[in-house]
Design a protein around this motif. Sequence first.
Motif, mmCIF file in Angstrom:
data_model
loop_
_atom_site.group_PDB
_atom_site.id
_atom_site.type_symbol
_atom_site.label_atom_id
_atom_site.label_comp_id
_atom_site.label_asym_id
_atom_site.label_seq_id
_atom_site.Cartn_x
_atom_site.Cartn_y
_atom_site.Cartn_z
ATOM 1 N N MET A 158 0.856 -1.187 0.000
ATOM 2 C CA MET A 158 0.000 0.000 0.000
ATOM 3 C C MET A 158 0.892 1.237 0.000
ATOM 4 S SD MET A 158 -2.882 -1.452 -0.164
ATOM 5 C CE MET A 158 -3.874 0.045 -0.082
ATOM 6 N N THR A 159 0.710 2.085 -1.014
ATOM 7 C CA THR A 159 1.610 3.211 -1.219
ATOM 8 C C THR A 159 0.863 4.539 -1.145
ATOM 9 O OG1 THR A 159 3.334 4.083 -2.681
ATOM 10 C CG2 THR A 159 1.363 3.156 -3.730
ATOM 11 N N GLU A 160 1.592 5.625 -1.411
ATOM 12 C CA GLU A 160 1.048 6.981 -1.340
ATOM 13 C C GLU A 160 0.526 7.285 0.072
ATOM 14 O OE1 GLU A 160 -1.572 7.788 -4.690
ATOM 15 O OE2 GLU A 160 -0.347 6.513 -5.993
ATOM 16 N N VAL A 161 1.249 6.784 1.075
ATOM 17 C CA VAL A 161 0.859 6.984 2.477
ATOM 18 C C VAL A 161 1.567 8.226 3.009
ATOM 19 C CG1 VAL A 161 0.893 6.006 4.799
ATOM 20 C CG2 VAL A 161 0.453 4.520 2.820
ATOM 21 N N PHE A 162 0.782 9.242 3.305
ATOM 22 C CA PHE A 162 1.317 10.501 3.802
ATOM 23 C C PHE A 162 0.637 10.934 5.098
ATOM 24 C CE2 PHE A 162 2.432 10.719 -0.701
ATOM 25 C CZ PHE A 162 3.725 11.230 -0.664
ATOM 26 N N SER A 163 -0.050 10.030 5.779
ATOM 27 C CA SER A 163 -0.760 10.430 6.998
ATOM 28 C C SER A 163 -1.001 9.224 7.895
ATOM 29 C CB SER A 163 -2.109 11.069 6.639
ATOM 30 O OG SER A 163 -2.988 10.095 6.094
ATOM 31 N N LEU A 164 -1.111 9.502 9.190
ATOM 32 C CA LEU A 164 -1.447 8.443 10.145
ATOM 33 C C LEU A 164 -2.853 7.922 9.901
ATOM 34 C CD1 LEU A 164 0.069 9.783 13.492
ATOM 35 C CD2 LEU A 164 1.120 8.352 11.736
ATOM 36 N N ALA A 165 -3.748 8.775 9.428
ATOM 37 C CA ALA A 165 -5.106 8.325 9.146
ATOM 38 C C ALA A 165 -5.102 7.225 8.091
ATOM 39 C CB ALA A 165 -5.968 9.498 8.683
ATOM 40 N N GLN A 166 -4.252 7.346 7.083
ATOM 41 C CA GLN A 166 -4.147 6.305 6.064
ATOM 42 C C GLN A 166 -3.591 5.011 6.655
ATOM 43 O OE1 GLN A 166 -2.017 9.156 3.362
ATOM 44 N NE2 GLN A 166 -3.056 7.972 1.753
ATOM 45 N N VAL A 167 -2.635 5.127 7.556
ATOM 46 C CA VAL A 167 -2.076 3.945 8.216
ATOM 47 C C VAL A 167 -3.177 3.187 8.956
ATOM 48 C CG1 VAL A 167 -0.486 3.120 9.992
ATOM 49 C CG2 VAL A 167 0.226 4.945 8.426
ATOM 50 N N VAL A 168 -3.926 3.910 9.765
ATOM 51 C CA VAL A 168 -4.961 3.279 10.580
ATOM 52 C C VAL A 168 -6.049 2.667 9.697
ATOM 53 C CG1 VAL A 168 -6.763 3.697 12.291
ATOM 54 C CG2 VAL A 168 -4.501 4.748 12.574
ATOM 55 N N GLU A 169 -6.545 3.428 8.731
ATOM 56 C CA GLU A 169 -7.615 2.929 7.861
ATOM 57 C C GLU A 169 -7.172 1.685 7.089
ATOM 58 O OE1 GLU A 169 -11.405 2.828 6.132
ATOM 59 O OE2 GLU A 169 -10.698 4.218 7.699
ATOM 60 N N THR A 170 -5.964 1.724 6.550
ATOM 61 C CA THR A 170 -5.470 0.592 5.763
ATOM 62 C C THR A 170 -5.297 -0.646 6.626
ATOM 63 O OG1 THR A 170 -4.319 2.121 4.276
ATOM 64 C CG2 THR A 170 -3.633 -0.180 4.233
ATOM 65 N N CYS A 171 -4.659 -0.487 7.773
ATOM 66 C CA CYS A 171 -4.404 -1.650 8.631
ATOM 67 C C CYS A 171 -5.696 -2.233 9.184
ATOM 68 C CB CYS A 171 -3.467 -1.254 9.767
ATOM 69 S SG CYS A 171 -1.762 -0.923 9.229
ATOM 70 N N GLU A 172 -6.639 -1.394 9.561
ATOM 71 C CA GLU A 172 -7.901 -1.906 10.077
ATOM 72 C C GLU A 172 -8.666 -2.669 8.995
ATOM 73 O OE1 GLU A 172 -9.005 -2.024 13.090
ATOM 74 O OE2 GLU A 172 -7.446 -0.801 14.053
ATOM 75 N N PRO A 307 -4.042 11.043 13.804
ATOM 76 C CA PRO A 307 -4.734 9.850 13.300
ATOM 77 C C PRO A 307 -6.158 10.127 12.840
ATOM 78 C CG PRO A 307 -3.561 9.352 15.335
ATOM 79 C CD PRO A 307 -3.503 10.841 15.163
ATOM 80 N N ASP A 308 -6.746 11.204 13.329
ATOM 81 C CA ASP A 308 -8.096 11.584 12.904
ATOM 82 C C ASP A 308 -8.088 12.827 12.011
ATOM 83 O OD1 ASP A 308 -9.366 9.542 14.489
ATOM 84 O OD2 ASP A 308 -8.917 10.757 16.255
ATOM 85 N N GLY A 309 -6.908 13.165 11.480
ATOM 86 C CA GLY A 309 -6.774 14.419 10.740
ATOM 87 C C GLY A 309 -7.372 14.405 9.352
#
Length: 346
Positions: A158-172, A307-309
Amino acid sequence: MATHYFEQVREATGSRFWVNNPTSAEMDLALEAGAMGCTTNPGYGGNLVRRAPDEVLPVVRASLAESDDDDVVAAIVQRQLVGRICERFLPLYERTGGREGFVSIQGAPEADTDAAVILEEGRVARTIAPNASPKVPATAPGLKAMETLVAEGSPVLMTEVFSLAQVVETCERWLAVTERTGVRPPFFLCPITGILGDHLKAVAERDGLDVPTPAMEMAGVLLSRACYRVVRERGYPVTLLYGGARIQLDFSGLVGGGMAATINWSTAAELLAADLPPVATVEDEVEADVRRILTDSFPELRQALDPDGLGLEDFEGFGPVQTFRDLFIAGWDSVREMIAAERAGA
């Protein structure tokens, strides 16, 4: 016994070196230096058009007869170029029982807003070689495609990750799919380091901000270390594969925790020559003054570190994501231009 920096780092901290967008010669150099995988992006062909045109031109000429559509031919060229890397890394993949030796491929950048297209490109990528892995944007359409790919047992980057929100959403989402299906393929998530700094430099120039360049070059490391903390604290079963490197720090500042970073061979060569100590750095704190000036100057960075940004619908239009995608489009266009020129000449 480890003989050079990347082997020493792997033995001491578990961190692995991947090579990004290599020429044919760089593939061999990277493997010799201990590369454990390879990333490519939609700009790969364009990268080679600029640096090693003789490697692309024969592939273009051999692919022209496959279609009258230059976009279709561009996709074929991309798969052919990535296929040769897969061949070089396949022995590593087989020797490690499929744990290492992956090579990523991502499709046409102008089509990565369509989940159906991303899914189809991911499925086609899996036919290239056993160690070929789809590379998918962490955006709403990309995440939708990812869920199906994972359910089908496909590894994903999973690429184009520029935020913690993307990390959390993707992993969940990955956890939800694997819990439902019982299928747990290899899972990589790529925070993008140096490109974030490039984006902030452009914003600073546009808005007349007086921000020191070294501080902006630290922004990607700041974000990536925050991604690491989130992954560790929440126990997400993902390998962070830090990408988009611009300087040595984009690797050396993110060592530790069994993660990985992908860098151009030129940066790898610099790190080998620097002979740095193989010490973990990913848990180090960024200097408070640097963090303060960055977060005070750039609202987008504040969003990225929260993470909620961002909401799911915000991922695709987020400024750094668009900056990264623009680079892909430029690279893909270079291949299309070569295809058009060869077709006209023929």
